[in-house]
Design a protein around this motif. Structure first.
Motif, PDB file in Angstrom:
ATOM      1  N   LEU A 150       0.847  -1.192   0.000  1.00 42.52           N
ATOM      2  CA  LEU A 150       0.000   0.000   0.000  1.00 42.52           C
ATOM      3  C   LEU A 150       0.883   1.243   0.000  1.00 42.52           C
ATOM      4  O   LEU A 150       1.874   1.302   0.735  1.00 42.52           O
ATOM      5  CB  LEU A 150      -0.897   0.003   1.239  1.00 42.52           C
ATOM      6  N   LEU A 151       0.520   2.228  -0.821  1.00 44.09           N
ATOM      7  CA  LEU A 151       1.270   3.481  -0.870  1.00 44.09           C
ATOM      8  C   LEU A 151       0.476   4.578  -0.155  1.00 44.09           C
ATOM      9  O   LEU A 151      -0.682   4.813  -0.473  1.00 44.09           O
ATOM     10  CB  LEU A 151       1.530   3.895  -2.314  1.00 44.09           C
ATOM     11  N   GLN A 152       1.093   5.221   0.826  1.00 43.63           N
ATOM     12  CA  GLN A 152       0.472   6.345   1.525  1.00 43.63           C
ATOM     13  C   GLN A 152       1.159   7.630   1.068  1.00 43.63           C
ATOM     14  O   GLN A 152       2.363   7.818   1.266  1.00 43.63           O
ATOM     15  CB  GLN A 152       0.620   6.188   3.036  1.00 43.63           C
ATOM     16  N   GLN A 153       0.399   8.518   0.414  1.00 42.24           N
ATOM     17  CA  GLN A 153       0.979   9.767  -0.068  1.00 42.24           C
ATOM     18  C   GLN A 153       1.372  10.679   1.094  1.00 42.24           C
ATOM     19  O   GLN A 153       0.783  10.634   2.175  1.00 42.24           O
ATOM     20  CB  GLN A 153      -0.021  10.527  -0.940  1.00 42.24           C
ATOM     21  N   ASN A 154       2.358  11.549   0.859  1.00 33.48           N
ATOM     22  CA  ASN A 154       2.643  12.638   1.795  1.00 33.48           C
ATOM     23  C   ASN A 154       2.706  13.958   1.021  1.00 33.48           C
ATOM     24  O   ASN A 154       2.768  13.970  -0.208  1.00 33.48           O
ATOM     25  CB  ASN A 154       3.938  12.389   2.598  1.00 33.48           C
ATOM     26  N   SER A 155       2.666  15.040   1.743  1.00 34.82           N
ATOM     27  CA  SER A 155       2.516  16.357   1.118  1.00 34.82           C
ATOM     28  C   SER A 155       3.734  16.800   0.313  1.00 34.82           C
ATOM     29  O   SER A 155       3.663  17.755  -0.462  1.00 34.82           O
ATOM     30  CB  SER A 155       2.214  17.413   2.191  1.00 34.82           C
ATOM     31  N   SER A 156       4.863  16.113   0.461  1.00 33.37           N
ATOM     32  CA  SER A 156       6.075  16.492  -0.278  1.00 33.37           C
ATOM     33  C   SER A 156       6.138  15.844  -1.652  1.00 33.37           C
ATOM     34  O   SER A 156       7.096  16.057  -2.401  1.00 33.37           O
ATOM     35  CB  SER A 156       7.316  16.097   0.532  1.00 33.37           C
ATOM     36  N   GLY A 157       5.116  15.025  -1.977  1.00 29.02           N
ATOM     37  CA  GLY A 157       5.131  14.350  -3.264  1.00 29.02           C
ATOM     38  C   GLY A 157       5.711  12.955  -3.199  1.00 29.02           C
ATOM     39  O   GLY A 157       5.743  12.236  -4.195  1.00 29.02           O
ATOM     40  N   GLY A 158       6.151  12.557  -2.015  1.00 31.09           N
ATOM     41  CA  GLY A 158       6.697  11.211  -1.826  1.00 31.09           C
ATOM     42  C   GLY A 158       5.640  10.269  -1.268  1.00 31.09           C
ATOM     43  O   GLY A 158       4.445  10.571  -1.256  1.00 31.09           O
TER      44      GLY A 158
END
Length: 228
Positions: A150-158
């Motif tokens: 599962l990929l959890q987005q973060n606000s830095s684009g990573g």
């Protein structure tokens, strides 16, 4: 008369012997109980003092995480993002691109800061391909082997690349933090943790509580929520 005295004497001796035997039995019983209690206390103390060893990431697990990061980087390499100022549009583009490739992606939610130094709290993340997470959850509850990324987005684009693996009801995860630099995704850190609680409610909200393996106490280190 002498016989009567003998009888009384013998009776007195027998009474004293019985009393001595009772006293000895009591002493032996108390000693045994005390010894048992001491052993139990010692056992509990030894268990308490037992050195806690963190979970370790095997070479195979590390290689798998690195492989997944490379795949993600290849998928997103043509997406143009200003790394110094990531916009909502950029995040949406990343979300849609990875979703189209079949990845369950948890979209970044609304951030809440209670104090300046407090951790960021997110609303439950809208997650694509929720049916894959549901299938993983059902296998886990049934005690069957299951794995999902599962990929959890973060606000830095990573992203946080979360690889969950479950067997016989025990679920572990490897969390790899991915950041983008010079157009490529790289690994900033990798930790392994155990999932303390995994629940799915009637509103298709998945809650996962976990503690990180680098902590010396089995405490809940964090909670993630995903809206499937």
């Amino acid at each position: 008369m002498w016989t009567e005295k003998q009888r009384k004497f013998r009776k007195s001796v027998c009474s004293k012997l019985v009393l001595v035997i009772l006293l000895l039995t009591s002493v032996i019983t108390l000693t045994a109980c005390r010894s048992s209690n001491i052993k139990e206390t010692t056992k509990q103390t030894n268990n308490t003092k037992k050195k806690w060893e963190p979970l370790t990431i095997s070479k195979q697990e590390k290689a798998q995480a690195q492989k997944e990061v490379k795949e993600i980087s290849n998928i997103c390499q043509d997406i143009k993002i200003n790394e110094n100022k990531v916009t909502k549009k950029d995040l949406q583009t990343l979300y849609e691109t990875l979703t189209s490739k079949g990845y369950p992606v948890a979209q970044i939610g609304e951030e809440k800061h209670s104090t300046k130094n407090a951790p960021v709290k997110f609303k439950p993340s809208k997650t694509s391909h929720g049916e894959k997470l549901k299938a993983f959850y059902e296998k886990t509850k049934a005690g069957k082997p299951a794995t999902i990324t599962l990929l959890q987005q973060n606000s830095s684009g990573g992203f946080a690349n979360i690889r969950l693996q479950s067997n016989k009801g025990k679920t572990e995860g490897i969390l790899t933090t991915i950041y983008k630099e010079d157009g490529r995704f790289s690994i900033s850190e990798m930790v392994k943790y155990q999932v303390k609680k995994l629940e799915l409610n009637e509103k298709n909200m998945m809650t996962m509580e976990f503690y990180l393996s680098d902590q010396a106490e089995l405490q809940t280190d964090g909670t993630m929520q995903f809206q499937l």
